[in-house]
Write a protein that holds these residues in place. Structure first.
Motif, PDB file in Angstrom:
ATOM      1  N   ASP A 112       0.839  -1.196   0.000  1.00  0.00           N
ATOM      2  CA  ASP A 112       0.000   0.000   0.000  1.00  0.00           C
ATOM      3  C   ASP A 112       0.878   1.252   0.000  1.00  0.00           C
ATOM      4  O   ASP A 112       2.110   1.177   0.086  1.00  0.00           O
ATOM      5  N   VAL A 113       0.227   2.396  -0.088  1.00  0.00           N
ATOM      6  CA  VAL A 113       0.943   3.666  -0.216  1.00  0.00           C
ATOM      7  C   VAL A 113       1.713   3.996   1.061  1.00  0.00           C
ATOM      8  O   VAL A 113       2.871   4.443   1.009  1.00  0.00           O
ATOM      9  N   THR A 116       4.843   1.953   1.313  1.00  0.00           N
ATOM     10  CA  THR A 116       5.815   2.413   0.310  1.00  0.00           C
ATOM     11  C   THR A 116       6.516   3.676   0.785  1.00  0.00           C
ATOM     12  O   THR A 116       7.748   3.795   0.714  1.00  0.00           O
ATOM     13  N   ALA A 117       5.742   4.629   1.286  1.00  0.00           N
ATOM     14  CA  ALA A 117       6.325   5.870   1.795  1.00  0.00           C
ATOM     15  C   ALA A 117       7.253   5.611   2.975  1.00  0.00           C
ATOM     16  O   ALA A 117       8.317   6.238   3.103  1.00  0.00           O
ATOM     17  N   LEU A 324       6.035   6.024  -5.413  1.00  0.00           N
ATOM     18  CA  LEU A 324       4.852   6.501  -4.702  1.00  0.00           C
ATOM     19  C   LEU A 324       3.682   6.722  -5.660  1.00  0.00           C
ATOM     20  O   LEU A 324       2.532   6.395  -5.342  1.00  0.00           O
ATOM     21  N   ALA A 327       2.242   3.348  -6.560  1.00  0.00           N
ATOM     22  CA  ALA A 327       1.516   2.798  -5.414  1.00  0.00           C
ATOM     23  C   ALA A 327       0.160   3.473  -5.238  1.00  0.00           C
ATOM     24  O   ALA A 327      -0.850   2.810  -4.953  1.00  0.00           O
ATOM     25  N   GLN A 328       0.124   4.795  -5.418  1.00  0.00           N
ATOM     26  CA  GLN A 328      -1.140   5.519  -5.270  1.00  0.00           C
ATOM     27  C   GLN A 328      -2.125   5.136  -6.362  1.00  0.00           C
ATOM     28  O   GLN A 328      -3.332   4.949  -6.102  1.00  0.00           O
ATOM     29  N   ALA A 331      -3.564   1.767  -5.613  1.00  0.00           N
ATOM     30  CA  ALA A 331      -4.528   1.877  -4.519  1.00  0.00           C
ATOM     31  C   ALA A 331      -5.848   2.465  -5.010  1.00  0.00           C
ATOM     32  O   ALA A 331      -6.938   2.014  -4.607  1.00  0.00           O
TER      33      ALA A 331
END
Length: 346
Positions: A112-113, A116-117, A324, A327-328, A331
């Motif tokens: 998920d985001v 990842t962050a 990122l 990933a976003q 999502a």
């Protein structure tokens, strides 16, 4: 004289790579590529199955470590490659970074985001390199296609279409397990979705999506996505575990089309054929063969070596933004998609 000594004697010492996990992609593609990469040397491999680790070590000329922690504690390991299930990426990436190791983690970087962050921030705070091993952009065919588009061969680009689909998986395959981050979106969907960003830019939004849900396993078995850019360009994408094999894309412009087959996992010997269709004219351009797994490893090692010299990853911000953004988008697709029953086609 060992391979490592030969590399070190010719200039800068190579990146000594440890491997956490003995997955199929590691054995078939990444570890052979490590032997071909000029700036990488395999140092150690570990697996939950010690016998499997010993077989891989014997096959690829490195040592079998007792376990993952032993690799992370090894002073002769500069960086680690993580071919683990997606749900395990966070735990072992954070452990590797805490041990002072650079990290090449299989795609997706995390499930998920937020994770990842977290991984990107942990690497940045320690001055370490982190990359997700999405290998296909490192094949020269995609830059060649983008150059054709930019040169105006098909006019203004309007539509991008792409698919990556594979046959049904065995029941025991980890991609059927939701607790390990399974499902088609995170496994094969990543490819056409990231390719859309490669050709259309990073401002893509979800206009519609469908995920075919397999209730038996609790994961998506495939799906289709419609993306749109702020400028009105669109991407129509498909992916899944329910199909005969296919990996292709098509770029449609105002005056023509460009199409390429076998785009995401071509063997290193394959010479890609780019088909350019214009009004009353068809041209097939045969490109050189390329080794995207070797190139991906070498690019990662180059970043590690640059960080070793300067104390900073020179491409950290660009790669972090890309990871990122992807990933976003993944999502957003998962959140907005309609669910329909999987087909379980044979």
């Amino acid at each position: 004289m060992t391979r490592q000594e030969t590399l070190a004697g010719s200039g800068e010492p190579p990146v000594r790579l440890g491997v956490l996990g003995a997955s199929s992609v590691a054995r078939r593609r990444t570890l052979p590529a490590a032997l071909a990469a000029p700036n990488v040397v395999l140092a150690a491999v570990a697996s939950r199955d010690r016998e499997k680790a010993e077989r891989l070590a014997a096959e690829f000329g490195c040592r079998a470590a007792k376990d993952y922690d032993a690799v992370l504690a090894s002073p002769d390991v500069d960086a680690v490659y993580l071919p683990l299930p997606a749900a395990l990426h966070r735990r072992w990436t954070l452990a590797a970074l805490a041990a002072g190791k650079h990290v090449l983690v299989e795609k997706p970087m995390a499930t998920d985001v937020a994770e990842t962050a977290e991984l990107l921030a942990a690497a940045a705070s320690r001055g370490l390199v982190i990359r997700q091993n999405l290998t296909y952009p490192h094949h020269g065919q995609h830059a060649a296609v983008r150059d054709l588009v930019r040169a105006g061969r098909i006019g203004s680009l309007v539509e991008f279409q792409s698919a990556f689909c594979i046959p049904s998986l065995p029941a025991a395959d980890i991609r059927h397990r939701p607790e390990l981050g399974g499902g088609a979106l995170l496994d094969v969907g990543v490819y056409p979705i990231s390719a859309a960003r490669f050709f259309l830019g990073d401002d893509l939004e979800v206009a519609g999506a469908v995920l075919r849900w397999d209730d038996e396993y609790g994961v998506d078995a495939g799906g289709s996505v419609l993306l749109r850019s702020a400028g009105g360009r669109t991407a129509t994408l498909s992916f899944g575990f329910e199909h005969g094999y296919g990996a292709r894309y098509l770029l449609w412009g105002g005056s023509g089309r460009i199409s390429v087959d076998r785009v995401f996992t071509p063997p290193e010997w394959l010479r890609p054929v780019v088909r350019v269709e214009e009004q009353d004219r068809v041209e097939e351009i045969v490109l050189p063969a390329d080794h995207q797994f070797r190139n991906s490893l070498s690019a990662f090692a180059d970043a590690v070596l640059a960080t070793r010299r300067t104390g900073a990853d020179p491409e950290r911000e660009a790669h972090a933004a890309s990871a990122l953004g992807l990933a976003q988008l993944l999502a957003d697709i998962a959140a907005k998609a309609q669910r329909v029953p999987a087909t379980r086609g044979a």
